[in-house]
Write an enzyme that holds these catalytic residues in place. Structure first.
Site, mmCIF file in Angstrom:
data_model
loop_
_atom_site.group_PDB
_atom_site.id
_atom_site.type_symbol
_atom_site.label_atom_id
_atom_site.label_comp_id
_atom_site.label_asym_id
_atom_site.label_seq_id
_atom_site.Cartn_x
_atom_site.Cartn_y
_atom_site.Cartn_z
ATOM 1 N N TYR A 107 40.970 6.775 -25.897
ATOM 2 C CA TYR A 107 40.394 6.320 -24.616
ATOM 3 C C TYR A 107 39.047 5.633 -24.861
ATOM 4 O O TYR A 107 38.636 4.749 -24.129
ATOM 5 C CB TYR A 107 40.278 7.504 -23.645
ATOM 6 C CG TYR A 107 40.243 7.088 -22.190
ATOM 7 C CD1 TYR A 107 41.293 6.380 -21.623
ATOM 8 C CD2 TYR A 107 39.162 7.410 -21.384
ATOM 9 C CE1 TYR A 107 41.259 5.983 -20.292
ATOM 10 C CE2 TYR A 107 39.119 7.025 -20.049
ATOM 11 C CZ TYR A 107 40.173 6.317 -19.518
ATOM 12 O OH TYR A 107 40.133 5.933 -18.192
ATOM 13 N N LYS A 110 33.940 5.491 -17.854
ATOM 14 C CA LYS A 110 34.225 6.459 -16.780
ATOM 15 C C LYS A 110 33.071 7.453 -16.609
ATOM 16 O O LYS A 110 32.788 7.892 -15.489
ATOM 17 C CB LYS A 110 35.538 7.205 -17.053
ATOM 18 C CG LYS A 110 36.792 6.325 -16.980
ATOM 19 C CD LYS A 110 36.945 5.610 -15.650
ATOM 20 C CE LYS A 110 38.317 4.988 -15.476
ATOM 21 N NZ LYS A 110 38.371 4.040 -14.347
HETATM 22 P P1 NAD Z 1 46.595 -1.207 -12.855
HETATM 23 O O1 NAD Z 1 46.711 -2.083 -14.084
HETATM 24 O O2 NAD Z 1 47.726 -1.221 -11.924
HETATM 25 O O3 NAD Z 1 45.253 -1.521 -12.076
HETATM 26 C C1 NAD Z 1 44.105 -2.039 -12.698
HETATM 27 C C2 NAD Z 1 43.613 -3.133 -11.784
HETATM 28 O O4 NAD Z 1 42.365 -3.649 -12.246
HETATM 29 C C3 NAD Z 1 44.585 -4.325 -11.723
HETATM 30 O O5 NAD Z 1 44.970 -4.548 -10.383
HETATM 31 C C4 NAD Z 1 43.761 -5.479 -12.230
HETATM 32 O O6 NAD Z 1 44.061 -6.700 -11.588
HETATM 33 C C5 NAD Z 1 42.347 -5.006 -11.862
HETATM 34 N N1 NAD Z 1 41.308 -5.731 -12.590
HETATM 35 C C6 NAD Z 1 41.131 -5.841 -13.934
HETATM 36 N N2 NAD Z 1 40.084 -6.659 -14.182
HETATM 37 C C7 NAD Z 1 39.588 -7.053 -12.971
HETATM 38 C C8 NAD Z 1 38.533 -7.897 -12.561
HETATM 39 N N3 NAD Z 1 37.752 -8.541 -13.453
HETATM 40 N N4 NAD Z 1 38.307 -8.080 -11.234
HETATM 41 C C9 NAD Z 1 39.080 -7.465 -10.308
HETATM 42 N N5 NAD Z 1 40.116 -6.665 -10.632
HETATM 43 C C10 NAD Z 1 40.360 -6.459 -11.956
HETATM 44 O O7 NAD Z 1 46.325 0.271 -13.443
HETATM 45 P P2 NAD Z 1 45.932 1.650 -12.727
HETATM 46 O O8 NAD Z 1 46.278 2.695 -13.721
HETATM 47 O O9 NAD Z 1 46.506 1.711 -11.364
HETATM 48 O O10 NAD Z 1 44.341 1.577 -12.677
HETATM 49 C C11 NAD Z 1 43.593 1.718 -11.484
HETATM 50 C C12 NAD Z 1 42.404 2.634 -11.719
HETATM 51 O O11 NAD Z 1 42.867 3.958 -11.943
HETATM 52 C C13 NAD Z 1 41.549 2.279 -12.943
HETATM 53 O O12 NAD Z 1 40.190 2.510 -12.645
HETATM 54 C C14 NAD Z 1 42.027 3.284 -13.972
HETATM 55 O O13 NAD Z 1 41.064 3.518 -14.982
HETATM 56 C C15 NAD Z 1 42.207 4.484 -13.073
HETATM 57 N N6 NAD Z 1 42.997 5.594 -13.625
HETATM 58 C C16 NAD Z 1 44.237 5.381 -14.115
HETATM 59 C C17 NAD Z 1 44.969 6.431 -14.643
HETATM 60 C C18 NAD Z 1 46.343 6.208 -15.215
HETATM 61 O O14 NAD Z 1 46.813 7.046 -15.979
HETATM 62 N N7 NAD Z 1 47.032 5.142 -14.871
HETATM 63 C C19 NAD Z 1 44.416 7.729 -14.652
HETATM 64 C C20 NAD Z 1 43.143 7.921 -14.119
HETATM 65 C C21 NAD Z 1 42.437 6.843 -13.613
#
Ligand code: NAD
Length: 258
Positions: free
Chosen positions: A158, A165
């Site tokens: 990570y 984070k």
């Molecule tokens: P995802 O890829 O569906 O979403 C990530 C989003 O970030 C995408 O829509 C992308 O377009 C956007 N993005 C990236 N660069 C950008 C920029 N410059 N400007 C605007 N938007 C931008 O993946 P996800 O897993 O749904 O991630 C969403 C959030 O959840 C993130 O913060 C991620 O760290 C967090 N998260 C994810 C998990 C997991 O296991 N998937 C767990 C905990 C937290």
């Protein structure tokens, strides 16, 4: 009862139907919120088309491009909110990015530019969007971001995103302290691992999901819908006394000592 009728909610971070932001948008819509959706534009307009088709059933009254690395796009996003809604109640910050090479191998090998990119997009953007949202949250509001356990524990691969984070969770506390007197609440949801576009860039994510399925008290990981339900709760008056918190929605994994 959870009711978001009459609330204006801006949702960032929908890339496809696996996105956590998509789970959140669906639950906010179900609770009656009026939705605005932002998407990350690309040169060919593919993302715009894809996200527009996906969100159409939720009848968003606002659909705007917003790359958080582009100050002009952020400005015009909030101008659109001001012009069309006049007031913002809910902001969902659900985006992150780090270069794939920085999400595997040794953390000490992270490049300066990779570190800057990850923290600019994944951490600073919460500060930036909250600052832009503040003057529009004239009747109070709820700002919600998404974090992960890697911000407080060293999780394999990570790496720089864990640092991002950690900064994000600290930003939640500082923003909550500043915006509280305006009745604007700021919280983070720490979601368990879910297969999405972003998580697929983290080396060994499938192993992590299997480990959670074996060890978490609920013996599974969580769904986008469960995270969405929690976001709807935190957006609502039912959570009126909660701010500055990191709420774990991870099937209980965080409490375990293994
Ligand atoms: P995802 O890829 O569906 O979403 C990530 C989003 O970030 C995408 O829509 C992308 O377009 C956007 N993005 C990236 N660069 C950008 C920029 N410059 N400007 C605007 N938007 C931008 O993946 P996800 O897993 O749904 O991630 C969403 C959030 O959840 C993130 O913060 C991620 O760290 C967090 N998260 C994810 C998990 C997991 O296991 N998937 C767990 C905990 C937290």
């Amino acid at each position: 009862m959870l009711n978001l009728t009459g609330k204006n909610a801006l949702v960032t971070g929908i890339a496809n139907n696996r996105s956590i932001a998509w789970g959140i948008a669906q639950q906010l819509h179900k609770a009656g919120a009026n939705l605005g959706i932002t998407y990350l534009p690309d040169e060919r307009g593919k993302m715009e088309k894809k996200v527009a088709e996906l969100v159409e059933p939720l009848n968003p009254s606002l659909f705007v491009p917003c790359n958080v690395q582009d100050d002009e796009q952020v400005k015009s996003t909030f101008e659109a909110v001001q012009n069309q809604w006049g007031r913002l109640d809910i902001l969902i910050h659900c985006l992150a990015f780090a270069n794939r090479e920085d999400l595997t191998g040794g953390f000490s090998q992270t490049s300066r530019s990779g570190f800057k990119t990850a923290l600019e997009i994944s951490t600073y953007s919460l500060v930036q969007l909250s600052g832009a949202a503040k003057p529009l949250m004239t009747e109070g509001g709820s700002i919600i971001t998404l974090t992960y356990l890697g911000g407080v524990r060293a999780i394999p691969n990570y790496n720089v995103m864990g640092v991002a984070k950690a900064g994000l969770e600290a930003s939640v506390r500082y923003l909550a302290a500043e915006l509280g007197p305006d009745n604007i609440r700021v919280n983070a949801i720490s979601a368990g691992p879910i297969r999405t576009l972003a998580s697929s860039a983290v080396g060994g994510i499938l192993d992590m999901i299997h480990h959670v399925e074996e060890v978490a008290p609920l013996r599974r990981t969580v769904t986008q819908q469960e995270v969405g339900n929690t976001a709807a709760f935190l957006s609502s008056d039912l959570a009126s006394g909660i701010t500055g918190q990191v709420l774990y929605v991870d099937a209980g994994y965080e409490i375990m000592g293994m």
